[in-house]
Design an enzyme around this catalytic site. Structure first.
Site, PDB file in Angstrom:
ATOM      1  N   ASP A  29      35.510  39.609  56.942  1.00 34.05           N
ATOM      2  CA  ASP A  29      35.727  39.041  55.615  1.00 34.05           C
ATOM      3  C   ASP A  29      37.204  39.026  55.280  1.00 34.05           C
ATOM      4  OD1 ASP A  29      32.814  40.861  54.562  1.00 34.05           O
ATOM      5  OD2 ASP A  29      32.990  38.815  55.323  1.00 34.05           O
ATOM      6  N   ASP A  61      27.177  33.035  57.910  1.00 32.79           N
ATOM      7  CA  ASP A  61      27.115  34.370  57.347  1.00 32.79           C
ATOM      8  C   ASP A  61      25.908  34.513  56.431  1.00 32.79           C
ATOM      9  OD1 ASP A  61      29.363  36.367  55.304  1.00 32.79           O
ATOM     10  OD2 ASP A  61      28.039  36.911  56.950  1.00 32.79           O
TER      11      ASP A  61
END
Lengths: 327, 450
Positions: free
Chosen positions: B368, B261
């Site tokens: 997330d 990420d």
């Protein structure tokens, strides 16, 4: 013996009757003796003082509300309404977690390096670990104070009138509540979940009042942390190191009192006395009137504050003196 | 649906995309007034950076620079705005985690071993620790490469404007989540609580749930309902991961995906950064079904923004006035809604409410949510410290989110939301499980308190 969290519970190997007999006397007494004219004949004897409800949902809910009721009420009424306070709450919990992490690291290293087979050494290590943990908690409370002080200055500098939307005293209260909540959660939640399961309390001669006393101790601890937060921040702000040391000493004394644990007269009652004294101390630190009568007439200017919106509270001036009460 | 038709691929691309969609900063600067109108007028949530050069709002109160006193009122507004936005993300993240933890604790299906995904082919039932570690690293490599490939595929599709393909893919994948996974979930809950339900009723319930979910997520719907559905599908996805990822692989994957990420969002040639930048260049929003938005709903029809926008009630506002917030999806209400909320006070001076409400609110990618919930769910499922570990991971993730939002306020560009939170979460998981748990257990056994 159970390998779980508490050694006081034993998974049931007795017959159900034995189990009932161990549990609430009231339950046994209410077992209907249908005989005399088919009526219920309750042989409810006067319940013994402070009878422990035993296991089950009633115990869980009762103990949960005892332990966390005041804390959640404080949270919902004062903290949940303001996002900034919620953030400070989470930050305070984080600081406590780090402190306990370091404390348990110290204890763990000690245990690894020591002789595992020596029970008195192990219990000595446990006491030592607890003392170190208490000192670390207070150290991190100080670190939390430093961070919040900086935050307060930052908030004040970017606000339009030079005052931050939250006063340092409110931050002190929220930080203390944070420490209390997370400390109570860590101490109490596992015990609460154990109280749900099947088991018998105190079958090896320990006290059958384990759960309810744990709940009361947890509540006392939560409230104490809140008060200590208020007193400690005030002490740091105004340089009253004696008050700061008083908080540390009082924390150590509380923790030491819990070491007398099965002997509840010496642990629970002094802890509650200490809680009341600390409450009075925190109240006077926060600006409450020292004379009770003015409290009822509500004439003291400090009482005109209250938690109505933000920016309410005593402002600490840069030189540490108390500013006028602001609204 | 995705090309292979399996849900895992779907969730891979979904998560890989999601993790980038940390909120663009424009949301902090909407109150700046007229200057931002031009930017907000072109719709979308591209970050507005031009007017932000004077502001570094910091709700945690670190060093802040103020350029002019005229902006001070707006700065204070944006500060309070910032704290509210943190809470607007705390609440859905907390809710998602609560759903996952409650399910893990009560429904045993999600903690039983039931096989593995095809993306983690190596088993962990090996004899030696080294072999197990190697297998989990290999599983992670496979999983991450699948995610990278899917992300690049998505970015390529987006670059070449194959919108229909992408939308079809997204619709098929949300169909699967909303119907099949929720059917499975409901079935397991019924089994746990021994509830008997006949098939016609079940079909009716699932049909209603799924159909309303599809409408809310991909078309129009009340904001809170859309948020609720996004939370639910994130929780369902996280539960699937918790069930099908083997133990060590799950932890290594969590670590690896945070690193990925970080790279994908911050590196200049990272796929997610390219996606965000392409969307900004075209002034288009990123896909509605992949982002949790705290204040806006998003439309499949990207071209028309004004016709379908919701009055943006701050979520905290609606938390405080649950009964009073209306989420009527009509344009009429947009202008009337603005004065109601206190935070909109600064905006009431602007004439058109439409443009202002576009950029308000924080957006967080669903990936997330999913990975936060996977971490906390795994912690509550496998840790022997039980609630202590779960609580510690929960606080760690919230603090990570707080810090990420702080960085967002400082840097004002799309940031990855995973690295800080997952790092804290992993550190706290392992340390609490191995260090704090024995200590607290020993103390609790003797009723010692610290």
């Amino acid at each position: 013996m159970l390998s779980g969290r508490t050694t006081r519970l034993l998974r049931p190997t007795l017959s159900p009757i034995g189990l009932r007999q161990r549990q609430n006397n009231d339950v046994l007494a209410l077992t209907p003796l249908i005989g005399q004219e088919g009526r219920f004949c309750s042989t409810l004897s006067p319940a013994p003082a402070a009878s422990d409800p035993g296991n089950g949902a009633g115990c869980v809910f009762g103990c949960a509300f005892i332990a966390f009721g005041p804390a959640f009420a404080l949270f919902i009424l004062t903290v949940a309404v303001d996002p900034l306070r919620i953030i400070i709450l989470v930050a305070g919990s984080f600081f406590w977690l780090v402190s306990v992490l370091l404390g348990s690291l110290v204890w763990f290293v000690g245990v690894q390096l020591s002789d595992r087979g020596n029970p008195s050494l192990q219990s000595g290590l446990l006491v030592f670990g607890a003392a170190v943990s208490v000192l670390l908690q207070e150290a991190f409370r100080f670190a939390n104070y430093k961070l919040l002080k900086k935050a307060d200055q930052g908030l004040a500098s970017i606000s339009e009138d030079g005052r931050s939307p939250i006063s340092l005293q409110q931050m002190a209260y929220v930080s203390g509540l944070a420490f209390g909540l997370i400390s109570g959660a860590f101490s109490g939640v596992n015990i609460l979940t154990d109280s749900l399961g099947p088991g018998i309390v105190g079958i090896h001669g320990d006290s059958p009042h384990f759960f309810i006393t744990s709940a009361f101790l947890t509540m006392a601890l939560v409230l104490l942390h809140t008060f200590w937060g208020v007193i400690f921040f005030d002490a740091c702000e105004r340089g009253k190191w004696l008050a700061g040391m008083g908080v540390v000493v009082s924390h150590l004394v509380t923790s030491a009192l819990t070491f007398l644990s099965p002997w509840y007269e010496t642990s629970l009652i002094p802890i509650y006395l200490l809680t009341t004294c600390t409450a009075a101390w925190a109240f006077s630190t926060a600006g409450g009137p020292s004379a009770p009568c003015s409290c009822f007439t509500c004439e003291h200017p400090a009482l005109d504050r209250g938690y109505r919106g933000r920016g309410v509270g005593l402002r600490f001036q840069a030189d540490g003196s108390r500013g006028p009460p602001t609204l | 649906m995705n090309t292979s038709g399996s849900e895992e691929e779907f969730c891979n691309e979904r998560t890989s995309l999601m993790t980038t969609e940390s909120p663009p900063v424009s949301s902090y600067h909407v109150e700046t007034g007229i200057s931002s109108l031009e930017d907000t007028q072109t719709k979308g949530r591209r970050p507005i950076t031009n007017e932000s050069n004077n502001r570094e709002a910091d709700h945690e109160g670190e060093s802040v620079e103020r350029d002019s006193t005229a902006d001070s009122e707006d700065e204070e507004m944006s500060l309070k705005y910032g704290a509210k936005h943190v809470i607007m993300l705390f609440v859905p993240v907390t809710l998602c985690m609560i759903v996952v933890i409650a399910t893990i604790k009560s429904v045993s299906f999600y903690t039983e071993k039931g096989g593995q995904l095809i993306y983690t082919p190596f088993t962990e039932d090996t004899t030696s620790v080294g072999q197990r570690l190697l297998n989990s690293v290999l599983n992670t490599l496979i999983m991450i490469s699948v995610i990278v490939v899917m992300t690049i595929f998505l970015v390529v599709l987006y670059k070449y404007r194959c919108y229909k393909f992408i939308h079809g893919w997204l619709i098929l994948s949300s169909l699967m989540l909303l119907f099949w996974f929720s059917f499975m979930y409901l079935g397991e809950v019924f089994k746990t609580y021994n509830v008997a339900m006949d098939y016609p009723t079940l079909a009716l319930v699932i049909w209603n749930f799924g159909a309303v979910g599809m409408v809310c997520i991909h078309w129009k719907g009340p904001l809170q309902l859309q948020q609720a559905y996004l939370i639910m599908i994130s929780a369902l996805m996280a539960l699937v991961f918790i069930k099908y990822l083997p133990e060590w692989s799950a932890w290594v994957i969590l670590g690896a995906i945070s690193v990925y990420d970080l790279i994908a969002v911050l590196c200049p040639k990272g796929p997610l950064r390219m996606l965000v930048e392409t969307a900004q260049e075209r002034n288009e929003p990123i896909f509605p079904a992949l982002i949790y938005s705290s204040a806006m709903i998003w439309m499949v029809g990207m071209t028309e923004h004004s016709a379908v926008q919701q009055p943006s009630h701050q979520e905290t506002n609606s938390d405080e006035e649950v009964g009073q917030s209306h989420h009527d999806n009509t344009e009429d209400n947009r202008n009337m809604v603005v004065p109601e909320t206190e935070v909109h006070g600064a905006q009431s001076r602007t004439t058109s409410a439409v443009e202002l409400e576009e950029e308000r609110g924080i957006k967080l990618g669903l990936g997330d949510f999913i990975f936060y919930s996977v971490l906390v769910g795994k912690a509550s499922a496998t840790a022997s410290g039980d609630w202590n570990t779960t609580l510690a991971c929960f606080v760690a993730i919230l603090i990570g989110l707080c810090l990420t939002l702080l960085l967002l306020a400082i840097f004002k560009k799309a940031l990855p939301a995973l690295p800080i939170s997952i790092t804290f979460g992993l550190v706290f998981y392992f340390s609490t499980d191995n260090l704090v748990r024995p200590f607290m257990d020993n103390l609790a056994a003797h009723q010692f308190y610290i």
